[in-house]
Design a protein around this motif. Structure first.
Motif, PDB file in Angstrom:
ATOM      1  N   HIS A 158      -6.685   9.566   3.196  1.00 12.34           N
ATOM      2  CA  HIS A 158      -7.151   9.019   4.499  1.00 12.34           C
ATOM      3  C   HIS A 158      -7.682   7.733   4.049  1.00 12.34           C
ATOM      4  N   LEU A 159      -7.822   6.613   5.055  1.00 13.49           N
ATOM      5  CA  LEU A 159      -8.254   5.457   4.712  1.00 13.49           C
ATOM      6  C   LEU A 159      -9.855   5.135   4.778  1.00 13.49           C
ATOM      7  N   MET A 160     -10.691   6.326   5.167  1.00 12.73           N
ATOM      8  CA  MET A 160     -12.034   6.440   5.107  1.00 12.73           C
ATOM      9  C   MET A 160     -12.366   7.066   3.865  1.00 12.73           C
ATOM     10  N   GLU A 161     -11.523   7.730   3.087  1.00 13.18           N
ATOM     11  CA  GLU A 161     -11.684   8.186   1.717  1.00 13.18           C
ATOM     12  C   GLU A 161     -11.411   7.392   0.631  1.00 13.18           C
ATOM     13  N   PRO A 162     -11.949   7.645  -0.557  1.00 13.02           N
ATOM     14  CA  PRO A 162     -11.438   6.400  -1.553  1.00 13.02           C
ATOM     15  C   PRO A 162      -9.976   6.719  -2.115  1.00 13.02           C
ATOM     16  N   CYS A 179       0.596  -7.447  10.191  1.00 16.76           N
ATOM     17  CA  CYS A 179       1.379  -6.397  11.059  1.00 16.76           C
ATOM     18  C   CYS A 179       0.508  -5.415  11.558  1.00 16.76           C
ATOM     19  N   ASN A 180      -0.789  -5.409  11.285  1.00 14.52           N
ATOM     20  CA  ASN A 180      -1.639  -4.308  11.689  1.00 14.52           C
ATOM     21  C   ASN A 180      -1.737  -2.904  11.060  1.00 14.52           C
ATOM     22  N   HIS A 181      -0.921  -2.774   9.722  1.00 16.79           N
ATOM     23  CA  HIS A 181      -1.123  -1.713   8.848  1.00 16.79           C
ATOM     24  C   HIS A 181      -2.248  -1.767   7.975  1.00 16.79           C
ATOM     25  N   SER A 182      -2.881  -0.784   7.543  1.00 15.10           N
ATOM     26  CA  SER A 182      -4.059  -0.795   6.712  1.00 15.10           C
ATOM     27  C   SER A 182      -3.539   0.000   5.676  1.00 15.10           C
ATOM     28  N   PHE A 183      -4.023  -0.372   4.478  1.00 12.53           N
ATOM     29  CA  PHE A 183      -3.918   0.273   3.189  1.00 12.53           C
ATOM     30  C   PHE A 183      -5.268  -0.031   2.253  1.00 12.53           C
ATOM     31  N   HIS A 184      -5.557   1.051   1.130  1.00 15.57           N
ATOM     32  CA  HIS A 184      -6.526   0.771   0.360  1.00 15.57           C
ATOM     33  C   HIS A 184      -6.179  -0.563  -0.193  1.00 15.57           C
ATOM     34  N   LEU A 185      -7.170  -1.136  -0.627  1.00 10.66           N
ATOM     35  CA  LEU A 185      -7.046  -2.738  -1.217  1.00 10.66           C
ATOM     36  C   LEU A 185      -6.275  -2.284  -2.749  1.00 10.66           C
ATOM     37  N   HIS A 186      -6.812  -1.543  -3.375  1.00  6.88           N
ATOM     38  CA  HIS A 186      -6.394  -1.151  -4.798  1.00  6.88           C
ATOM     39  C   HIS A 186      -4.937  -0.787  -4.719  1.00  6.88           C
ATOM     40  N   CYS A 241      -3.401   5.930   4.288  1.00  8.33           N
ATOM     41  CA  CYS A 241      -2.644   4.964   3.347  1.00  8.33           C
ATOM     42  C   CYS A 241      -1.454   5.334   2.992  1.00  8.33           C
ATOM     43  N   ALA A 242      -0.316   4.736   3.370  1.00 13.34           N
ATOM     44  CA  ALA A 242       0.888   5.205   3.162  1.00 13.34           C
ATOM     45  C   ALA A 242       1.296   5.105   1.656  1.00 13.34           C
TER      46      ALA A 242
END
Length: 112
Positions: A53-57, A78-85, A47-48
């Protein structure tokens, strides 16, 4: 060289095929185990915004007392992923992707 060679025959000299005799097998597969690799269809693994890491909280989930395993991921067009919060907090101040500055549009929310 007009005659064809029998490739399945182990001996170097060609032998005529006998119609009543079954062909001997060279080998037999007794067990087969498939191996595969997979990856998420995303451009980043971290998560930028919070740098976890995206698999961690995310920071919000790891600091609070709630269920740490349920920290959803937001994937943009854009295919970039982040934590929803994290991306929810980011979008309150500016509506752009933190990685490529394109307009943020949510494609899907994934549960870990």
């Amino acid at each position: 060289m007009s005659e064809q060679m029998d490739v399945d025959n182990a001996s170097p000299s060609p032998q005529p095929q006998q119609p009543n005799k079954p062909k001997k097998k060279r080998f037999e597969v007794k067990k087969w185990t498939a191996v595969a690799f997979w990856s998420w269809d995303q451009s980043n693994e971290t998560c930028a915004i919070c740098r976890n890491h995206l698999m961690e909280p995310c920071i919000e989930c790891s600091g609070s007392g709630k269920d740490r395993s349920n920290c959803p991921r937001a994937v943009g067009v854009c295919n970039h992923s982040f934590h929803l919060h994290c991306i929810d907090t980011w979008i309150k101040t500016r509506n752009s992707c933190p990685l490529d500055s394109s307009e943020w549009t949510l494609k899907e929310v994934l549960q870990n």
